[in-house]
Motif scaffolding. Structure first.
Motif, PDB file in Angstrom:
ATOM      1  N   THR A   1      19.889 120.131   9.841  1.00  0.00           N
ATOM      2  CA  THR A   1      20.339 121.320  10.575  1.00  0.00           C
ATOM      3  C   THR A   1      21.633 121.034  11.328  1.00  0.00           C
ATOM      4  OG1 THR A   1      18.051 122.070  10.856  1.00  0.00           O
ATOM      5  CG2 THR A   1      19.698 123.021  12.330  1.00  0.00           C
ATOM      6  N   PHE A   2      21.689 119.884  11.981  1.00  0.00           N
ATOM      7  CA  PHE A   2      22.903 119.512  12.710  1.00  0.00           C
ATOM      8  C   PHE A   2      24.089 119.414  11.758  1.00  0.00           C
ATOM      9  CE2 PHE A   2      25.931 116.361  14.289  1.00  0.00           C
ATOM     10  CZ  PHE A   2      26.258 116.914  15.513  1.00  0.00           C
ATOM     11  N   ALA A   3      23.888 118.804  10.590  1.00  0.00           N
ATOM     12  CA  ALA A   3      24.977 118.661   9.620  1.00  0.00           C
ATOM     13  C   ALA A   3      25.473 120.020   9.143  1.00  0.00           C
ATOM     14  CB  ALA A   3      24.505 117.821   8.434  1.00  0.00           C
ATOM     15  N   LEU A   4      24.546 120.954   8.904  1.00  0.00           N
ATOM     16  CA  LEU A   4      24.930 122.292   8.458  1.00  0.00           C
ATOM     17  C   LEU A   4      25.714 123.031   9.546  1.00  0.00           C
ATOM     18  CD1 LEU A   4      21.634 123.373   6.640  1.00  0.00           C
ATOM     19  CD2 LEU A   4      23.821 122.790   5.576  1.00  0.00           C
ATOM     20  N   LEU A   5      25.232 122.916  10.797  1.00  0.00           N
ATOM     21  CA  LEU A   5      25.930 123.582  11.902  1.00  0.00           C
ATOM     22  C   LEU A   5      27.285 122.935  12.164  1.00  0.00           C
ATOM     23  CD1 LEU A   5      22.919 124.120  14.320  1.00  0.00           C
ATOM     24  CD2 LEU A   5      24.209 125.906  13.127  1.00  0.00           C
ATOM     25  N   TRP A   6      27.370 121.625  12.023  1.00  0.00           N
ATOM     26  CA  TRP A   6      28.640 120.912  12.188  1.00  0.00           C
ATOM     27  C   TRP A   6      29.663 121.438  11.173  1.00  0.00           C
ATOM     28  CZ3 TRP A   6      30.663 117.080  15.374  1.00  0.00           C
ATOM     29  CH2 TRP A   6      31.814 116.444  14.914  1.00  0.00           C
ATOM     30  N   THR A   7      29.200 121.622   9.927  1.00  0.00           N
ATOM     31  CA  THR A   7      30.084 122.146   8.889  1.00  0.00           C
ATOM     32  C   THR A   7      30.509 123.580   9.201  1.00  0.00           C
ATOM     33  OG1 THR A   7      28.954 120.757   7.251  1.00  0.00           O
ATOM     34  CG2 THR A   7      30.294 122.588   6.415  1.00  0.00           C
ATOM     35  N   TRP A   8      29.551 124.388   9.637  1.00  0.00           N
ATOM     36  CA  TRP A   8      29.842 125.787   9.991  1.00  0.00           C
ATOM     37  C   TRP A   8      30.859 125.839  11.124  1.00  0.00           C
ATOM     38  CZ3 TRP A   8      25.305 129.775  10.930  1.00  0.00           C
ATOM     39  CH2 TRP A   8      25.841 131.044  11.106  1.00  0.00           C
ATOM     40  N   GLU A   9      30.654 125.017  12.150  1.00  0.00           N
ATOM     41  CA  GLU A   9      31.595 124.966  13.275  1.00  0.00           C
ATOM     42  C   GLU A   9      32.991 124.565  12.814  1.00  0.00           C
ATOM     43  OE1 GLU A   9      28.834 123.553  17.043  1.00  0.00           O
ATOM     44  OE2 GLU A   9      29.627 122.032  15.681  1.00  0.00           O
ATOM     45  N   SER A  10      33.044 123.655  11.852  1.00  0.00           N
ATOM     46  CA  SER A  10      34.334 123.173  11.358  1.00  0.00           C
ATOM     47  C   SER A  10      35.088 124.251  10.605  1.00  0.00           C
ATOM     48  CB  SER A  10      34.114 121.961  10.437  1.00  0.00           C
ATOM     49  OG  SER A  10      33.446 120.923  11.113  1.00  0.00           O
ATOM     50  N   LEU A  11      34.357 125.054   9.823  1.00  0.00           N
ATOM     51  CA  LEU A  11      34.982 126.070   8.985  1.00  0.00           C
ATOM     52  C   LEU A  11      35.293 127.356   9.739  1.00  0.00           C
ATOM     53  CD1 LEU A  11      32.804 125.618   5.767  1.00  0.00           C
ATOM     54  CD2 LEU A  11      35.117 124.745   6.183  1.00  0.00           C
ATOM     55  N   ALA A  12      34.414 127.736  10.666  1.00  0.00           N
ATOM     56  CA  ALA A  12      34.601 129.012  11.382  1.00  0.00           C
ATOM     57  C   ALA A  12      34.138 128.875  12.831  1.00  0.00           C
ATOM     58  CB  ALA A  12      33.825 130.125  10.672  1.00  0.00           C
ATOM     59  N   PRO A  13      34.880 128.149  13.661  1.00  0.00           N
ATOM     60  CA  PRO A  13      34.469 127.959  15.057  1.00  0.00           C
ATOM     61  C   PRO A  13      34.684 129.194  15.914  1.00  0.00           C
ATOM     62  CG  PRO A  13      36.616 126.964  14.705  1.00  0.00           C
ATOM     63  CD  PRO A  13      36.135 127.437  13.350  1.00  0.00           C
ATOM     64  N   PHE A  14      33.816 129.365  16.900  1.00  0.00           N
ATOM     65  CA  PHE A  14      34.011 130.437  17.883  1.00  0.00           C
ATOM     66  C   PHE A  14      35.232 130.125  18.738  1.00  0.00           C
ATOM     67  CE2 PHE A  14      33.298 131.521  22.399  1.00  0.00           C
ATOM     68  CZ  PHE A  14      33.371 132.909  22.310  1.00  0.00           C
ATOM     69  N   ARG A  15      35.330 128.883  19.158  1.00  0.00           N
ATOM     70  CA  ARG A  15      36.459 128.430  19.963  1.00  0.00           C
ATOM     71  C   ARG A  15      37.076 127.227  19.253  1.00  0.00           C
ATOM     72  NH1 ARG A  15      35.394 128.034  26.274  1.00  0.00           N
ATOM     73  NH2 ARG A  15      35.430 130.292  25.899  1.00  0.00           N
ATOM     74  N   PRO A  16      38.349 127.300  18.854  1.00  0.00           N
ATOM     75  CA  PRO A  16      38.971 126.208  18.096  1.00  0.00           C
ATOM     76  C   PRO A  16      38.875 124.875  18.829  1.00  0.00           C
ATOM     77  CG  PRO A  16      40.381 128.136  18.099  1.00  0.00           C
ATOM     78  CD  PRO A  16      39.271 128.419  19.079  1.00  0.00           C
ATOM     79  N   PHE A  17      38.594 123.833  18.068  1.00  0.00           N
ATOM     80  CA  PHE A  17      38.502 122.500  18.654  1.00  0.00           C
ATOM     81  C   PHE A  17      39.903 121.945  18.899  1.00  0.00           C
ATOM     82  CE2 PHE A  17      34.495 122.874  16.282  1.00  0.00           C
ATOM     83  CZ  PHE A  17      33.586 122.518  17.263  1.00  0.00           C
ATOM     84  N   VAL A  18      40.053 121.267  20.036  1.00  0.00           N
ATOM     85  CA  VAL A  18      41.316 120.597  20.325  1.00  0.00           C
ATOM     86  C   VAL A  18      41.394 119.348  19.453  1.00  0.00           C
ATOM     87  CG1 VAL A  18      42.712 119.470  22.086  1.00  0.00           C
ATOM     88  CG2 VAL A  18      41.315 121.467  22.685  1.00  0.00           C
ATOM     89  N   LYS A  19      42.495 119.182  18.763  1.00  0.00           N
ATOM     90  CA  LYS A  19      42.645 118.071  17.830  1.00  0.00           C
ATOM     91  C   LYS A  19      42.385 116.735  18.517  1.00  0.00           C
ATOM     92  CE  LYS A  19      45.798 116.085  14.435  1.00  0.00           C
ATOM     93  NZ  LYS A  19      47.150 116.173  13.803  1.00  0.00           N
ATOM     94  N   GLY A  20      41.520 115.942  17.937  1.00  0.00           N
ATOM     95  CA  GLY A  20      41.234 114.604  18.447  1.00  0.00           C
ATOM     96  C   GLY A  20      40.116 114.540  19.478  1.00  0.00           C
ATOM     97  N   ARG A  21      39.784 115.677  20.109  1.00  0.00           N
ATOM     98  CA  ARG A  21      38.791 115.647  21.177  1.00  0.00           C
ATOM     99  C   ARG A  21      37.364 115.811  20.649  1.00  0.00           C
ATOM    100  NH1 ARG A  21      39.942 119.158  26.332  1.00  0.00           N
ATOM    101  NH2 ARG A  21      38.237 117.819  27.049  1.00  0.00           N
TER     102      ARG A  21
END
Length: 267
Positions: A17-37
């Motif tokens: 489940t964590f792996a699937l959500l990690w992938t989902w977050e990577s492809l379509a995040p609610f809030r973009p991740f800051v590069k490197g953080r």
């Protein structure tokens, strides 16, 4: 099937489940991740979660199993005395555990001593699926100890307890994830279970929002006990806990030392 086999299956399901959500977050995040953080942030959370998992297994697995076995062997507990059909007893047990989880979560916000530990979880300024395992072991230990009387009072079976813990872990991973669900999906979903948008509000630094939406699985408890809160615009939410938004506090040693830091509750 042995308890160890069930726990292995649960761990595997949680990791998937964590792996699937990690992938989902990577492809379509609610809030973009800051590069490197993201990598540093998630690694710290996962290390803390791993430490907690090992310590919980070592300190509480045996005694929790013993409490369930004792209740069954001595036929004690409200659900055993009432003797409802097995499916109804299981449903009542799951609901009771979810009410307890709501009450425990709310107590962590209301009682200063408990908040010292719980703010490790709330102190995450970059909420994503890894935040679901970011807890201080002190909070987990107290929770496990207080749950033992609940097991005996209700006469909970080990199977029902393991099932609830599994549902809780999966749901908590889901509603902490940094995903953006359309309102047409998130809205109806929160009528039954805690949705990502509903829980985002709970992680706001704003006091009135942080002290709301305490439910973990079923969302009805917040409506029933009048702690439900919504917010139309969620993109401006500021996650975290006052006083813990610095790099020192976010490091692993800082997370472990959080209960000793002065309490700031914000506005």
């Amino acid at each position: 099937m042995r308890v160890s086999d069930i726990e292995f299956i649960q761990i595997a399901a949680v990791l998937i489940t964590f792996a699937l959500l990690w992938t989902w977050e990577s492809l379509a995040p609610f809030r973009p991740f800051v590069k490197g953080r993201r990598a540093i942030h998630s690694t710290r959370n996962l290390i803390l979660g791993g430490i907690n998992a090992v310590m919980t297994a070592a300190a509480f697995s045996a005694i929790t199993v013993a409490a369930c076995v004792y209740a069954e062997a001595h036929d004690i507990g409200i659900l055993r005395w009432a003797a409802p059909p097995s499916f109804l007893a299981a449903a009542c047990a799951l609901i009771a555990l979810d009410v307890w989880t709501y009450a425990w979560h709310r107590a962590n916000h209301r009682i200063a001593f408990l908040w010292r530990f719980h703010r490790v979880h709330h102190g995450d300024p970059l909420m994503d699926a890894s935040t679901a395992v970011r807890f201080h072991f002190g909070e987990i230990a107290i929770s496990n100890l207080l749950r033992l009387p609940i097991i005996l009072l209700l006469g909970l079976s080990l199977g029902v307890l393991l099932l609830y813990d599994f549902l809780l872990r999966i749901t908590v991973l889901f509603h902490h994830s940094n995903i953006d669900l359309p309102v047409r999906i998130d809205g109806p979903m929160r009528l039954l279970i805690v949705s990502p948008d509903m829980h985002k509000i709970h992680h706001s630094q704003k006091r009135t929002e942080m002290d709301s939406n305490y439910a973990s699985v079923l969302s009805v408890w917040d409506r029933l006990f009048r702690t439900y809160r919504d917010r139309t615009e969620k993109s401006q939410l500021r996650y975290g806990a006052p006083g813990l938004d610095n790099e020192t506090a976010q490091r692993l040693w800082g997370l472990l030392r959080t209960p000793l830091a002065p309490i700031q509750r914000g506005n």
